[in-house]
Design a protein around this motif. Structure first.
Motif, PDB file in Angstrom:
ATOM      1  N   SER A  54       0.814  -1.215   0.000  1.00 38.81           N
ATOM      2  CA  SER A  54       0.000   0.000   0.000  1.00 38.81           C
ATOM      3  C   SER A  54       0.849   1.267   0.000  1.00 38.81           C
ATOM      4  CB  SER A  54      -0.908   0.007   1.234  1.00 38.81           C
ATOM      5  OG  SER A  54      -1.537   1.261   1.371  1.00 38.81           O
ATOM      6  N   ALA A  55       0.791   2.011  -1.099  1.00 38.67           N
ATOM      7  CA  ALA A  55       1.488   3.301  -1.169  1.00 38.67           C
ATOM      8  C   ALA A  55       0.924   4.267  -0.135  1.00 38.67           C
ATOM      9  CB  ALA A  55       1.367   3.882  -2.570  1.00 38.67           C
ATOM     10  N   ALA A  56      -0.376   4.193   0.106  1.00 35.48           N
ATOM     11  CA  ALA A  56      -1.006   5.093   1.081  1.00 35.48           C
ATOM     12  C   ALA A  56      -0.455   4.849   2.483  1.00 35.48           C
ATOM     13  CB  ALA A  56      -2.522   4.915   1.070  1.00 35.48           C
ATOM     14  N   LEU A  57      -0.269   3.595   2.873  1.00 31.26           N
ATOM     15  CA  LEU A  57       0.262   3.307   4.204  1.00 31.26           C
ATOM     16  C   LEU A  57       1.752   3.630   4.312  1.00 31.26           C
ATOM     17  CD1 LEU A  57      -1.574  -0.009   5.123  1.00 31.26           C
ATOM     18  CD2 LEU A  57      -1.947   2.276   6.091  1.00 31.26           C
ATOM     19  N   ARG A  58       2.479   3.481   3.219  1.00 31.51           N
ATOM     20  CA  ARG A  58       3.921   3.765   3.270  1.00 31.51           C
ATOM     21  C   ARG A  58       4.219   5.258   3.282  1.00 31.51           C
ATOM     22  NH1 ARG A  58       3.843   0.144  -0.767  1.00 31.51           N
ATOM     23  NH2 ARG A  58       4.467   1.712  -2.266  1.00 31.51           N
ATOM     24  N   ALA A  59       3.514   6.035   2.470  1.00 32.78           N
ATOM     25  CA  ALA A  59       3.911   7.438   2.317  1.00 32.78           C
ATOM     26  C   ALA A  59       2.740   8.374   2.056  1.00 32.78           C
ATOM     27  CB  ALA A  59       4.923   7.553   1.172  1.00 32.78           C
ATOM     28  N   GLY A  60       1.528   7.915   2.291  1.00 32.97           N
ATOM     29  CA  GLY A  60       0.364   8.736   1.985  1.00 32.97           C
ATOM     30  C   GLY A  60       0.158   9.878   2.956  1.00 32.97           C
ATOM     31  N   GLU A  80      -5.065   7.783  -5.890  1.00 31.44           N
ATOM     32  CA  GLU A  80      -6.454   7.343  -5.777  1.00 31.44           C
ATOM     33  C   GLU A  80      -6.667   6.340  -4.643  1.00 31.44           C
ATOM     34  OE1 GLU A  80      -9.057   8.575  -7.604  1.00 31.44           O
ATOM     35  OE2 GLU A  80      -7.519   9.999  -8.226  1.00 31.44           O
ATOM     36  N   GLU A  81      -5.580   5.886  -4.036  1.00 30.37           N
ATOM     37  CA  GLU A  81      -5.695   4.876  -2.978  1.00 30.37           C
ATOM     38  C   GLU A  81      -5.987   5.532  -1.630  1.00 30.37           C
ATOM     39  OE1 GLU A  81      -3.036   1.614  -0.551  1.00 30.37           O
ATOM     40  OE2 GLU A  81      -2.182   2.547  -2.334  1.00 30.37           O
ATOM     41  N   ARG A  82      -6.950   4.954  -0.926  1.00 29.77           N
ATOM     42  CA  ARG A  82      -7.316   5.471   0.399  1.00 29.77           C
ATOM     43  C   ARG A  82      -7.418   4.305   1.377  1.00 29.77           C
ATOM     44  NH1 ARG A  82     -12.821   8.725   1.144  1.00 29.77           N
ATOM     45  NH2 ARG A  82     -13.470   6.982  -0.116  1.00 29.77           N
ATOM     46  N   VAL A  83      -6.788   4.483   2.548  1.00 28.39           N
ATOM     47  CA  VAL A  83      -6.830   3.487   3.614  1.00 28.39           C
ATOM     48  C   VAL A  83      -7.257   4.195   4.888  1.00 28.39           C
ATOM     49  CG1 VAL A  83      -5.473   1.867   5.001  1.00 28.39           C
ATOM     50  CG2 VAL A  83      -5.006   2.104   2.554  1.00 28.39           C
ATOM     51  N   VAL A  84      -8.167   3.573   5.630  1.00 26.86           N
ATOM     52  CA  VAL A  84      -8.605   4.114   6.921  1.00 26.86           C
ATOM     53  C   VAL A  84      -8.305   3.078   7.990  1.00 26.86           C
ATOM     54  CG1 VAL A  84     -10.616   4.789   8.295  1.00 26.86           C
ATOM     55  CG2 VAL A  84     -10.368   5.630   5.951  1.00 26.86           C
ATOM     56  N   VAL A  85      -7.713   3.546   9.084  1.00 28.05           N
ATOM     57  CA  VAL A  85      -7.428   2.707  10.241  1.00 28.05           C
ATOM     58  C   VAL A  85      -8.302   3.201  11.386  1.00 28.05           C
ATOM     59  CG1 VAL A  85      -5.663   1.984  11.898  1.00 28.05           C
ATOM     60  CG2 VAL A  85      -5.062   2.306   9.480  1.00 28.05           C
ATOM     61  N   VAL A  86      -9.005   2.271  12.041  1.00 23.61           N
ATOM     62  CA  VAL A  86      -9.854   2.604  13.180  1.00 23.61           C
ATOM     63  C   VAL A  86      -9.440   1.709  14.341  1.00 23.61           C
ATOM     64  CG1 VAL A  86     -12.202   2.763  14.090  1.00 23.61           C
ATOM     65  CG2 VAL A  86     -11.777   3.164  11.652  1.00 23.61           C
ATOM     66  N   ILE A  87      -9.141   2.328  15.489  1.00 20.11           N
ATOM     67  CA  ILE A  87      -8.754   1.586  16.685  1.00 20.11           C
ATOM     68  C   ILE A  87      -9.766   1.885  17.782  1.00 20.11           C
ATOM     69  CG2 ILE A  87      -6.938   1.153  18.384  1.00 20.11           C
ATOM     70  CD1 ILE A  87      -4.982   2.386  16.255  1.00 20.11           C
ATOM     71  N   ASN A  88     -10.333   0.831  18.341  1.00 24.10           N
ATOM     72  CA  ASN A  88     -11.289   0.950  19.431  1.00 24.10           C
ATOM     73  C   ASN A  88     -10.552   0.691  20.745  1.00 24.10           C
ATOM     74  OD1 ASN A  88     -13.417   0.901  21.216  1.00 24.10           O
ATOM     75  ND2 ASN A  88     -14.306  -0.991  20.435  1.00 24.10           N
ATOM     76  N   PHE A  89     -10.318   1.743  21.525  1.00 24.99           N
ATOM     77  CA  PHE A  89      -9.642   1.608  22.812  1.00 24.99           C
ATOM     78  C   PHE A  89     -10.620   1.267  23.935  1.00 24.99           C
ATOM     79  CE2 PHE A  89      -6.553   4.217  20.506  1.00 24.99           C
ATOM     80  CZ  PHE A  89      -5.403   3.476  20.740  1.00 24.99           C
ATOM     81  N   ASP A  90     -11.900   1.311  23.648  1.00 27.30           N
ATOM     82  CA  ASP A  90     -12.929   1.017  24.638  1.00 27.30           C
ATOM     83  C   ASP A  90     -12.985  -0.503  24.866  1.00 27.30           C
ATOM     84  OD1 ASP A  90     -15.236   1.059  26.251  1.00 27.30           O
ATOM     85  OD2 ASP A  90     -16.194   2.575  24.994  1.00 27.30           O
ATOM     86  N   SER A  91     -13.373  -0.919  26.063  1.00 30.04           N
ATOM     87  CA  SER A  91     -13.477  -2.352  26.348  1.00 30.04           C
ATOM     88  C   SER A  91     -14.754  -2.955  25.782  1.00 30.04           C
ATOM     89  CB  SER A  91     -13.407  -2.595  27.856  1.00 30.04           C
ATOM     90  OG  SER A  91     -14.469  -1.919  28.497  1.00 30.04           O
ATOM     91  N   ARG A  92     -15.680  -2.115  25.355  1.00 32.60           N
ATOM     92  CA  ARG A  92     -16.943  -2.629  24.819  1.00 32.60           C
ATOM     93  C   ARG A  92     -16.969  -2.530  23.298  1.00 32.60           C
ATOM     94  NH1 ARG A  92     -20.296   1.911  23.822  1.00 32.60           N
ATOM     95  NH2 ARG A  92     -19.389   3.759  24.740  1.00 32.60           N
ATOM     96  N   GLU A  93     -17.808  -3.360  22.710  1.00 37.82           N
ATOM     97  CA  GLU A  93     -18.009  -3.334  21.259  1.00 37.82           C
ATOM     98  C   GLU A  93     -18.532  -1.961  20.837  1.00 37.82           C
ATOM     99  OE1 GLU A  93     -19.924  -6.794  19.091  1.00 37.82           O
ATOM    100  OE2 GLU A  93     -21.546  -5.316  19.119  1.00 37.82           O
ATOM    101  N   ARG A  94     -18.069  -1.497  19.684  1.00 36.54           N
ATOM    102  CA  ARG A  94     -18.493  -0.185  19.187  1.00 36.54           C
ATOM    103  C   ARG A  94     -18.940  -0.291  17.740  1.00 36.54           C
ATOM    104  NH1 ARG A  94     -16.139   4.317  21.854  1.00 36.54           N
ATOM    105  NH2 ARG A  94     -17.400   5.528  20.406  1.00 36.54           N
ATOM    106  N   ARG A  95     -20.079   0.314  17.458  1.00 37.01           N
ATOM    107  CA  ARG A  95     -20.559   0.465  16.087  1.00 37.01           C
ATOM    108  C   ARG A  95     -19.939   1.746  15.556  1.00 37.01           C
ATOM    109  NH1 ARG A  95     -22.135  -1.214  11.469  1.00 37.01           N
ATOM    110  NH2 ARG A  95     -23.814  -0.099  10.472  1.00 37.01           N
TER     111      ARG A  95
END
Length: 131
Positions: A54-60, A80-95
């Motif tokens: 992924s070019a986006a993760l390396r240098a985007g 044109e490449e898009r990457v999204v990273v989501v981290i849930n730090f909560d102990s409960r499930e999150r929508r």
């Protein structure tokens, strides 16, 4: 990380290693994690392989996304490449809402489902392309 499940976790042939080993050294060893598809070793290898492809993760370009308390989210974009990273730090499930619908789940550290529901203390990588 211990290397083997054998004597001194593969670090030395001496009677005792110079640093103590944790009680669960055998379960944490590279040898044991190679066989476990859900291990930290396998996850790390999948993440590194994704980054290589992924070019986006390396240098985007980086842009923070505000999706709610207890969440860290960001977008990396290259061309044109898009990457999204989501981290849930909560102990409960999150929508997770507010993500572009064209993004598909690429990798997750734990159970993830639907539009995007993340288990507690887990993360997901989404992208607009297949890797």
């Amino acid at each position: 990380m211990p290397w083997t499940t054998g004597h001194a976790a593969g670090f030395t042939t001496a009677a005792q290693p110079w640093l103590p080993l944790p009680p669960d050294a055998k379960a944490l060893s590279v040898a044991a994690q190679r066989a476990d598809p859900e291990s930290t070793l396998r996850l790390t290898r999948r993440l590194l392989a994704l980054r290589r492809r992924s070019a986006a993760l390396r240098a985007g370009a980086y842009r923070e996304l505000r999706l709610g308390d207890g969440l860290l989210a960001y977008e990396r974009r290259s061309g044109e490449e898009r990457v999204v990273v989501v981290i849930n730090f909560d102990s409960r499930e999150r929508r997770i809402s507010g993500l572009p619908p064209e993004l598909r789940l690429t990798l997750a550290t734990g159970p993830a489902s639907g539009g995007l529901t993340l288990a507690g203390v887990s993360a997901a990588v989404l992208s607009d392309r297949s890797f």
